[in-house]
Design a protein around this motif. Structure first.
Motif, PDB file in Angstrom:
ATOM      1  N   SER A   1      70.409 -53.236  77.349  1.00 16.32           N
ATOM      2  CA  SER A   1      70.304 -54.777  76.828  1.00 16.32           C
ATOM      3  C   SER A   1      68.807 -55.084  76.722  1.00 16.32           C
ATOM      4  O   SER A   1      68.345 -55.982  75.758  1.00 16.32           O
ATOM      5  CB  SER A   1      71.046 -55.567  77.586  1.00 16.32           C
ATOM      6  N   PRO A   2      67.842 -55.078  77.655  1.00 13.18           N
ATOM      7  CA  PRO A   2      66.597 -55.713  77.712  1.00 13.18           C
ATOM      8  C   PRO A   2      65.716 -54.898  76.653  1.00 13.18           C
ATOM      9  O   PRO A   2      64.687 -55.521  76.173  1.00 13.18           O
ATOM     10  CB  PRO A   2      66.168 -55.287  79.007  1.00 13.18           C
ATOM     11  N   GLN A   3      66.218 -53.742  75.792  1.00 17.71           N
ATOM     12  CA  GLN A   3      65.493 -53.046  74.840  1.00 17.71           C
ATOM     13  C   GLN A   3      65.791 -53.712  73.808  1.00 17.71           C
ATOM     14  O   GLN A   3      64.911 -53.570  72.432  1.00 17.71           O
ATOM     15  CB  GLN A   3      65.747 -51.690  75.066  1.00 17.71           C
TER      16      GLN A   3
ATOM     17  N   PRO B   1      65.714 -56.336  70.520  1.00 19.06           N
ATOM     18  CA  PRO B   1      64.734 -57.525  70.355  1.00 19.06           C
ATOM     19  C   PRO B   1      65.051 -58.841  70.812  1.00 19.06           C
ATOM     20  O   PRO B   1      66.328 -59.059  70.931  1.00 19.06           O
ATOM     21  CB  PRO B   1      64.363 -57.514  68.628  1.00 19.06           C
ATOM     22  N   ALA B   2      64.035 -59.774  70.890  1.00 17.84           N
ATOM     23  CA  ALA B   2      64.386 -61.063  71.338  1.00 17.84           C
ATOM     24  C   ALA B   2      65.343 -61.709  70.234  1.00 17.84           C
ATOM     25  O   ALA B   2      65.315 -61.545  69.108  1.00 17.84           O
ATOM     26  CB  ALA B   2      62.977 -61.832  71.403  1.00 17.84           C
ATOM     27  N   GLY B   3      66.392 -62.526  70.723  1.00 19.03           N
ATOM     28  CA  GLY B   3      67.258 -63.234  69.901  1.00 19.03           C
ATOM     29  C   GLY B   3      68.478 -62.457  69.780  1.00 19.03           C
ATOM     30  O   GLY B   3      69.523 -63.064  69.188  1.00 19.03           O
ATOM     31  N   HIS B   4      68.580 -61.168  70.462  1.00 16.94           N
ATOM     32  CA  HIS B   4      69.765 -60.448  70.246  1.00 16.94           C
ATOM     33  C   HIS B   4      70.489 -60.703  71.632  1.00 16.94           C
ATOM     34  O   HIS B   4      70.871 -60.064  72.294  1.00 16.94           O
ATOM     35  CB  HIS B   4      69.684 -59.201  69.867  1.00 16.94           C
ATOM     36  N   SER B   5      70.918 -61.858  71.831  1.00 16.90           N
ATOM     37  CA  SER B   5      71.686 -62.119  73.076  1.00 16.90           C
ATOM     38  C   SER B   5      73.079 -62.679  72.720  1.00 16.90           C
ATOM     39  O   SER B   5      73.758 -63.453  73.655  1.00 16.90           O
ATOM     40  CB  SER B   5      70.911 -63.561  73.745  1.00 16.90           C
TER      41      SER B   5
ATOM     42  N   SER C   1      69.001 -53.025  63.314  1.00 11.01           N
ATOM     43  CA  SER C   1      68.394 -54.371  63.117  1.00 11.01           C
ATOM     44  C   SER C   1      69.161 -55.255  62.350  1.00 11.01           C
ATOM     45  O   SER C   1      69.078 -56.410  62.404  1.00 11.01           O
ATOM     46  CB  SER C   1      67.011 -54.082  63.655  1.00 11.01           C
TER      47      SER C   1
ATOM     48  N   ARG D   1      62.386 -52.947  64.113  1.00  9.06           N
ATOM     49  CA  ARG D   1      62.787 -53.177  65.321  1.00  9.06           C
ATOM     50  C   ARG D   1      63.950 -52.115  65.899  1.00  9.06           C
ATOM     51  O   ARG D   1      64.628 -52.162  66.775  1.00  9.06           O
ATOM     52  CB  ARG D   1      63.499 -54.526  65.214  1.00  9.06           C
TER      53      ARG D   1
END
Length: 448
Positions: free
Chosen positions: A246-248, A250-254, A300, A314
Motif C-alpha cells: 500500500s505505501p508503494q 503513488p500519492a492520491g491512491h487512497s 496506474s 508510475r
C-alpha cells in the motif's frame, strides 16, 4: 505525578506538547495499577509480568520480552531500583524515543530488543528474528484493536508466510559489516532509511501500552476494503503484503480497495477479466503460478483494449513470494501496460514491461499460460524473472481496483459549477459585464 529531575527525562519530555506530557508520565502509574504482584506496587517498579498482562493480547511473548529488554537497557541518569524491574524514568524515555524519537535515539533500543540489553552488536539473524516478532505483533495488534478496515484475515492468504517474507525484505536493507554484525551506527542508518520500522514500533507500543495522544492517532497501515464477497473468496493478499504494498502506491491512491476480478469467483475467462477491469481506474494485478510464486503489477491508469502500450511511469512490477520486492520504472522505454484481444496481427493478452514476446509479466489470452522473460532483467522495470518457470501455468489471478472509479470522478466533476470546471467560461461572462450571481452563494472549493 511523580515528576523527576532527571535531565535526560526532561529532554525527552520536550518532544511532547505540554498537554501530552502528563499522559506520558501517567503511563507508569496506570500500568502499576495493573501489576499482578503486591511487591511490585510497593517497590515502584514495573516487571516483565506487568507487560505480559498489559500487552498479552497484542504481542507474542517473545516480543513482550524484547520490549522489556529495551526499556530495561536505558540509563535514565538516576539511581536504578533493585530487583530487576524498570523505573518510571526508564519507561518515559522509552516511550519518548519510540513515539517521537529520532533514528539516533531509536537505534540503541532496536539493538537491545534484538541482541540483548548489553550487546554491542547483533547478527543479521538476530535482527531478522526481532523484525519477524515485530511484524507478527503489529498484525496481531491491528486485529485486536479493530484496525483491519474491512479485511478478513481468515479469508486471505498465508499470513505467517507473509510475515517471514516481509521481515526478510525489511532486513535486506541493512548495511551490515563484513562480519555480518549490526552495531548502533548500522541500525541508526537503517532506521533512518526505513521509516516503516518506526511506524510498526509506534503502533505496537502506543496501542500495547495504551498511550492515547490526541495529536498522535494510531498509524493507518492498511488500505480500506469495500464490497468484497468474502464468503465466496479465498484471496491471494495477506495483511503483511498489504502493509508493504500500500505505501508503494503513488500519492492520491487512497481510495478503498475493491475486488474487480478473481479466478476464485469469476472463473478462468480472459473475456470476463477484460470486461471486469476495462475502464475501472488504477488497479493492482496479482498472479500465482503452479510453482507457488506470487507476483504482479500496479497499473496506474485504466486498462483499455488497444494494440498500443499504455500507462505511465508510475506503474511498477512486484514480487510477493518467494521474495518481496518492488521494481519501478527504469526510463529505458514506455512499455508500461498492454492489453489486446481479438487481433490477428498483434499479440492478444495482458502484459506489463519489456516488449512483445518478452514481457516482464504476461498473461496470454488463452488465460492458463503466461511468461516472465527477463534476461537479465525487464527493460521497463528492471525486474528479474518473477515466475517459477519462464513460461508458467497460472494457478490463480486477482485484480483489485485501488483508485477512485472513473464514474465517481465523473460524478464529482458534474457536481462542480461550470465556472469551476471551465475557467474560460467564467472569463467570457466577466468580459460581457454580467454579474456572477452564484459566486456569493456558495463556499469556495478547497483546492481553489
Amino acid at each position: 505525578m511523580g515528576n523527576t529531575d532527571s535531565v535526560i527525562v526532561q529532554k525527552r519530555l520536550s518532544h511532547f506538547r505540554p498537554d501530552e506530557r502528563p499522559v506520558i508520565e501517567g503511563v507508569f502509574d496506570r500500568l502499576l495499577g495493573a501489576a499482578p504482584a503486591t511487591s511490585e506496587k510497593t517497590g515502584k517498579v514495573l516487571s516483565l509480568g506487568t507487560l505480559k498482562v498489559t500487552m498479552g493480547e497484542m504481542a507474542s511473548e517473545s516480543m513482550i520480552n524484547r520490549v522489556f529488554q529495551g526499556i530495561h537497557s536505558i540509563d535514565p541518569g538516576v539511581p536504578l531500583p533493585s530487583g530487576g524491574g524498570v523505573c518510571r524514568e526508564q519507561l518515559v524515555i522509552f516511550l519518548a524515543d519510540i513515539l517521537r524519537g529520532t533514528a539516533e535515539e531509536r537505534a540503541p533500543l532496536v539493538l537491545a530488543m534484538a541482541g540483548g540489553e548489553k550487546a554491542a552488536a547483533a547478527t543479521a539473524e538476530q535482527i531478522r528474528g526481532f523484525v519477524e516478532d515485530l511484524v507478527s505483533s503489529t498484525v496481531q495488534t491491528l486485529a485486536h484493536r479493530g484496525h483491519l478496515r474491512g479485511w478478513q484475515p481468515d479469508r486471505m492468504g498465508d499470513g505467517p508466510q507473509g510475515i517471514k517474507v516481509l521481515a526478510e525484505q525489511l532486513t535486506s536493507e541493512i548495511k551490515s559489516s563484513d562480519q555480518n554484525a549490526c552495531d548502533v551506527p548500522c541500525l541508526e542508518d537503517w532506521c533512518f532509511r526505513i521509516p516503516t520500522m518506526a511506524v510498526f514500533l509506534e503502533l505496537l507500543i502506543g496501542e500495547g501500552l495504551g498511550v492515547g495522544l490526541p495529536s498522535n492517532p494510531p498509524p493507518t497501515l492498511l488500505p480500506q476494503c469495500q464490497c468484497v464477497p468474502w464468503r465466496d473468496l479465498r484471496c491471494l493478499l495477506n495483511l503483511p503484503l498489504l502493509m508493504f504494498l500500500s505505501p508503494q502506491l503513488p500519492a492520491g491512491h487512497s481510495a478503498p480497495w475493491r475486488l474487480l476480478f478473481s479466478t476464485n469467483i469469476h472463473g478462468e475467462s480472459f473475456t470476463r477479466l477484460v470486461g471486469n477491469c476495462k475502464g475501472r481506474g488504477p488497479t493492482v494485478l496479482l498472479m500465482k503460478d503452479t510453482k507457488g510464486h506470487i507476483f504482479g503489477g500496479f497499473a496506474s491508469q485504466s486498462w483499455e483494449v488497444k494494440p498500443q502500450f499504455q500507462g505511465d511511469s508510475r506503474c511498477f512490477l512486484f514480487s510477493v513470494f518467494p521474495f518481496m520486492r518492488v521494481f519501478t520504472y527504469t526510463g529505458y522505454n514506455n512499455h508500461y501496460m498492454y492489453l489486446n484481444q481479438g487481433q490477428q496481427t498483434m499479440p492478444n493478452g495482458l502484459g506489463m514491461g519489456g516488449q512483445h514476446g518478452y514481457f516482464g509479466l504476461w498473461l496470454d489470452c488463452d488465460f492458463g499460460h503466461g511468461h516472465s522473460r527477463a534476461r537479465p532483467s525487464c527493460t521497463t522495470y528492471g525486474s528479474p524473472q518473477l515466475s517459477g518457470d519462464e513460461d508458467f501455468k497460472l494457478d490463480a489471478l486477482e485484480v483489485w481496483g485501488v483508485g477512485q472509479p472513473p464514474e465517481e470522478q465523473d460524478q464529482d466533476e458534474n457536481k462542480r459549477s461550470i465556472l469551476d470546471a471551465d475557467p474560460e467560461a467564467q472569463a467570457m461572462i466577466e468580459m460581457t459585464g454580467k454579474t456572477l450571481h452564484s459566486q456569493g452563494l456558495r463556499e469556495p472549493e478547497e483546492n481553489d
